[in-house]
Write a protein that holds these residues in place. Structure first.
Motif, PDB file in Angstrom:
ATOM      1  N   ASP A   3       0.807  -1.220   0.000  1.00 20.57           N
ATOM      2  CA  ASP A   3       0.000   0.000   0.000  1.00 20.57           C
ATOM      3  C   ASP A   3       0.842   1.273   0.000  1.00 20.57           C
ATOM      4  O   ASP A   3       0.303   2.354   0.065  1.00 20.57           O
ATOM      5  CB  ASP A   3      -0.983  -0.003   1.178  1.00 20.57           C
ATOM      6  N   ASN A   4       2.172   1.136  -0.047  1.00 18.04           N
ATOM      7  CA  ASN A   4       2.948   2.371  -0.193  1.00 18.04           C
ATOM      8  C   ASN A   4       3.918   2.281  -1.370  1.00 18.04           C
ATOM      9  O   ASN A   4       5.073   2.612  -1.273  1.00 18.04           O
ATOM     10  CB  ASN A   4       3.663   2.776   1.096  1.00 18.04           C
ATOM     11  N   GLU A   6       3.779   4.085  -3.993  1.00 18.12           N
ATOM     12  CA  GLU A   6       4.144   5.439  -4.413  1.00 18.12           C
ATOM     13  C   GLU A   6       5.355   5.943  -3.633  1.00 18.12           C
ATOM     14  O   GLU A   6       6.245   6.578  -4.197  1.00 18.12           O
ATOM     15  CB  GLU A   6       2.957   6.384  -4.201  1.00 18.12           C
ATOM     16  N   PHE A   7       5.384   5.642  -2.341  1.00 21.24           N
ATOM     17  CA  PHE A   7       6.525   6.023  -1.509  1.00 21.24           C
ATOM     18  C   PHE A   7       7.800   5.415  -2.080  1.00 21.24           C
ATOM     19  O   PHE A   7       8.814   6.093  -2.263  1.00 21.24           O
ATOM     20  CB  PHE A   7       6.304   5.552  -0.064  1.00 21.24           C
ATOM     21  N   ARG A  10       8.785   7.056  -5.461  1.00 19.20           N
ATOM     22  CA  ARG A  10       9.296   8.413  -5.268  1.00 19.20           C
ATOM     23  C   ARG A  10      10.722   8.390  -4.715  1.00 19.20           C
ATOM     24  O   ARG A  10      11.588   9.149  -5.151  1.00 19.20           O
ATOM     25  CB  ARG A  10       8.397   9.184  -4.300  1.00 19.20           C
ATOM     26  N   ARG A  11      10.938   7.512  -3.735  1.00 18.27           N
ATOM     27  CA  ARG A  11      12.274   7.430  -3.152  1.00 18.27           C
ATOM     28  C   ARG A  11      13.266   6.859  -4.162  1.00 18.27           C
ATOM     29  O   ARG A  11      14.409   7.302  -4.242  1.00 18.27           O
ATOM     30  CB  ARG A  11      12.256   6.560  -1.881  1.00 18.27           C
ATOM     31  N   THR A 166      14.714  15.026   0.886  1.00 17.33           N
ATOM     32  CA  THR A 166      13.863  13.840   0.737  1.00 17.33           C
ATOM     33  C   THR A 166      14.310  12.689   1.630  1.00 17.33           C
ATOM     34  O   THR A 166      13.475  11.964   2.163  1.00 17.33           O
ATOM     35  CB  THR A 166      13.868  13.392  -0.734  1.00 17.33           C
TER      36      THR A 166
ATOM     37  N   SER B 172      -3.541  15.368  -8.252  1.00 18.87           N
ATOM     38  CA  SER B 172      -2.771  14.550  -7.311  1.00 18.87           C
ATOM     39  C   SER B 172      -3.570  14.257  -6.049  1.00 18.87           C
ATOM     40  O   SER B 172      -4.533  14.946  -5.733  1.00 18.87           O
ATOM     41  CB  SER B 172      -1.450  15.247  -6.963  1.00 18.87           C
ATOM     42  N   ASN B 201       3.453   4.967   9.004  1.00 13.52           N
ATOM     43  CA  ASN B 201       3.034   4.125   7.871  1.00 13.52           C
ATOM     44  C   ASN B 201       1.842   4.733   7.135  1.00 13.52           C
ATOM     45  O   ASN B 201       1.753   4.650   5.917  1.00 13.52           O
ATOM     46  CB  ASN B 201       2.723   2.705   8.352  1.00 13.52           C
ATOM     47  N   MET B 204       3.137   7.385   4.920  1.00 14.57           N
ATOM     48  CA  MET B 204       3.876   6.899   3.753  1.00 14.57           C
ATOM     49  C   MET B 204       2.967   6.229   2.726  1.00 14.57           C
ATOM     50  O   MET B 204       3.437   5.746   1.697  1.00 14.57           O
ATOM     51  CB  MET B 204       4.947   5.886   4.204  1.00 14.57           C
ATOM     52  N   GLY B 205       1.663   6.203   3.001  1.00 15.47           N
ATOM     53  CA  GLY B 205       0.721   5.638   2.043  1.00 15.47           C
ATOM     54  C   GLY B 205       0.556   6.549   0.839  1.00 15.47           C
ATOM     55  O   GLY B 205       1.107   7.655   0.805  1.00 15.47           O
ATOM     56  N   ASP B 206      -0.211   6.100  -0.157  1.00 12.57           N
ATOM     57  CA  ASP B 206      -0.407   6.910  -1.361  1.00 12.57           C
ATOM     58  C   ASP B 206      -0.969   8.295  -1.011  1.00 12.57           C
ATOM     59  O   ASP B 206      -1.863   8.408  -0.180  1.00 12.57           O
ATOM     60  CB  ASP B 206      -1.345   6.194  -2.333  1.00 12.57           C
ATOM     61  N   GLY B 207      -0.418   9.317  -1.651  1.00 15.69           N
ATOM     62  CA  GLY B 207      -0.842  10.689  -1.351  1.00 15.69           C
ATOM     63  C   GLY B 207      -0.194  11.236  -0.094  1.00 15.69           C
ATOM     64  O   GLY B 207      -0.562  12.303   0.379  1.00 15.69           O
ATOM     65  N   GLY B 208       0.760  10.518   0.444  1.00 17.46           N
ATOM     66  CA  GLY B 208       1.411  10.936   1.688  1.00 17.46           C
ATOM     67  C   GLY B 208       2.584  11.865   1.467  1.00 17.46           C
ATOM     68  O   GLY B 208       2.672  12.536   0.437  1.00 17.46           O
ATOM     69  N   GLN B 210       5.581  11.673   0.561  1.00 18.72           N
ATOM     70  CA  GLN B 210       6.481  11.573  -0.594  1.00 18.72           C
ATOM     71  C   GLN B 210       6.047  12.469  -1.745  1.00 18.72           C
ATOM     72  O   GLN B 210       6.843  12.760  -2.631  1.00 18.72           O
ATOM     73  CB  GLN B 210       6.580  10.116  -1.076  1.00 18.72           C
ATOM     74  N   ASP B 211       4.815  12.943  -1.741  1.00 15.87           N
ATOM     75  CA  ASP B 211       4.355  13.820  -2.828  1.00 15.87           C
ATOM     76  C   ASP B 211       4.820  15.261  -2.667  1.00 15.87           C
ATOM     77  O   ASP B 211       4.553  16.096  -3.517  1.00 15.87           O
ATOM     78  CB  ASP B 211       2.820  13.793  -2.918  1.00 15.87           C
ATOM     79  N   ASN B 236      10.577  13.039   6.712  1.00 18.14           N
ATOM     80  CA  ASN B 236      11.297  12.309   5.674  1.00 18.14           C
ATOM     81  C   ASN B 236      12.354  11.419   6.316  1.00 18.14           C
ATOM     82  O   ASN B 236      12.514  10.263   5.940  1.00 18.14           O
ATOM     83  CB  ASN B 236      11.985  13.291   4.710  1.00 18.14           C
ATOM     84  N   SER B 239      10.664   8.569   8.136  1.00 17.31           N
ATOM     85  CA  SER B 239      10.078   7.554   7.253  1.00 17.31           C
ATOM     86  C   SER B 239      11.161   6.787   6.494  1.00 17.31           C
ATOM     87  O   SER B 239      10.926   5.658   6.086  1.00 17.31           O
ATOM     88  CB  SER B 239       9.069   8.189   6.291  1.00 17.31           C
TER      89      SER B 239
END
Lengths: 202, 255
Positions: A3-4, A6-7, A10-11, A166, B172, B201, B204-208, B210-211, B236, B239
């Protein structure tokens, strides 16, 4: 990781931009710089790079695969932003915008550059000093190469700044400010190296 | 002399969620020490636009009127901010009022801020203290840490940082800067830290987090001066560690 995703992407995008793509860019510009010492020096250096053992593997894993991922995912990132420089003209917002603009320019430039050199090499043309001299005999191409190299170098230097944020290396405002100065020095230094090489062919 | 003084206001209005926005101009009598809300109330009292036509009163949200609830945020002369704290004397005229474009407009200047409350739920923006029996007092928080955390706790989910962020938009899923900083707040509380990994956690999910694209508009726009970009970088870092723990496995869940 389910579920992550995208994380993770991106990383990975941030990591690949610096290692190996950024390192390769630096190495490439430094090898180009041999052109300032004349045709023979450049051909020896380029010939050495081209005759490295496992060169296809090195190219694939250090250059093309990371570059493709970084470029394609980067395009997606660039086009999901809604730039608002008009309303928020702050320094970092300008850099955010430039990072996206130079990313797209660099991608176009690299695509053209790979076609003109690496793909032509595959089709049997020899990549050497003379080839670059011919390409850069066209003033339009000189402009294109200057814009391309400056974009790539800026994108790398400023990307290095965001890399440090980041991954949580520069956290405090002061550390981020110092990193701004350091990465802008990187931009100036690599730009000089890159431009000197271009003008060596002109 | 002050009797003839007027205030010109141009409002971006919208009938309902599906209709097209339009601009309407108002000229209202000036009173000393007016803020944008009292100007809107003046229009509400006498809903006549600058052309002298009778119109509907403007709809907007408000609650505390002292810049702590976050309900009255709108775009004033191009900048998102609280209308209660926007003094007419300090604004260039005509004053342009528009709803925050990041959120769905309900009517006129009133927007639907529900996405932010969903984000609060998602990052578990609370500290669980309930048990099936008396758990006793929690660990004490050092006073200096409390003073530092107080600054982060000033967040009022007003939505200004989301409006300022170029990465929060309809293309987004980015939740926005506020929630990243709130994870830092709740994770630094001694009792809140007991669920640290759950919040990270979720973040760090989608839309978290990292965007975030580091445009750093949020820290400039925040009406409460919250060090949002410092919080983002700190999260950052946290995570990064959390992702290594998730991937390689770790028996340190919360420390």
């Amino acid at each position: 990781m389910a579920d992550n995703r995208e994380f993770f992407y991106r990383r990975l995008h941030s990591l690949l931009g610096v290692i190996p793509v950024g390192l390769f860019l630096t190495q490439h510009l430094i090898v180009n710089h041999f052109a300032t010492q004349g045709e023979e020096a450049f051909n020896t250096a380029a010939g050495f790079m081209g005759s490295l053992p496992f060169v296809y593997l090195l190219e694939a894993f250090i250059i093309f695969l990371p570059l493709l991922f970084h470029g394609i995912y980067g395009l997606y990132i660039a086009f999901t932003a809604k730039n608002n420089l008009g309303r928020f003209g702050y320094f970092r917002n300008v850099m955010f915008f430039l990072q996206r603009v130079t990313g797209v320019i660099t991608l176009v430039f690299i695509a053209w550059h790979v076609w003109e050199t690496r793909i032509q090499a595959l089709l049997g043309t020899e990549v050497n000093y003379q080839m670059m001299e011919e390409i850069l005999s066209n003033p339009l191409m000189v402009v294109f190469y200057i814009v391309g190299v400056l974009s790539a170098v800026f994108h790398f230097a400023n990307g290095l700044w965001s890399f440090f944020v980041t991954w949580g290396i520069t956290v405090s405002p002061r550390s981020q400010r110092i990193m701004t100065y350091v990465t802008m020095l990187v931009f100036v230094a690599l730009s000089i190296v890159g431009l000197r090489a271009i003008f060596a062919f002109v | 002399m002050s009797e003839n003084k007027t205030v010109r206001i141009i409002v971006t209005r919208q009938e309902n969620m599906d209709s097209a926005p339009y601009e309407e101009e108002f000229v209202i009598p000036y009173r000393p020490n007016m803020n944008v809300i009292s100007a809107l109330m003046e229009i509400q009292r006498n809903p006549v636009n600058a052309k002298g036509e009778k119109t509907t009163p403007i709809t907007w949200d408000m609650n505390c009127l002292e810049e702590v609830c976050g309900a009255c945020s709108m775009v004033i002369n191009g900048k998102p901010r609280q209308s209660c704290a926007a003094l007419v004397d300090k604004l260039e005229q005509p004053i342009r009022l528009a709803p925050m474009s990041t959120f769905p407009v309900i009517r006129d200047l009133q927007v639907d801020r529900n996405r932010m409350f969903d984000s609060l739920k998602r990052i578990k923006a609370w500290i669980p203290i309930d048990g099936t029996y008396e758990l006793g007092p929690g660990p004490r928080m050092p006073e200096r840490k409390r003073q530092w955390a107080y600054e982060l706790s000033k967040c009022m989910t007003c939505g200004v940082c989301l409006e300022a962020c170029p990465n929060v938009n309809s293309k987004s899923d980015f939740m926005g800067p506020a929630f990243i900083s709130l994870v830092r707040l709740y994770n630094s509380h001694p009792t809140g830290a007991m669920n640290k990994d759950e919040r990270l956690n979720a973040l760090m999910g989608d839309g978290g987090l990292q965007d975030c694209g580091n445009s750093q508009n949020c820290v400039q726009a925040c009406p409460k001066g919250i060090p949002l970009t410092t919080s983002i970088a700190a999260m950052n870092r946290a995570s990064t560690v959390q992702s290594f723990r998730n991937f390689f496995g770790s028996d340190h869940h919360v420390d």
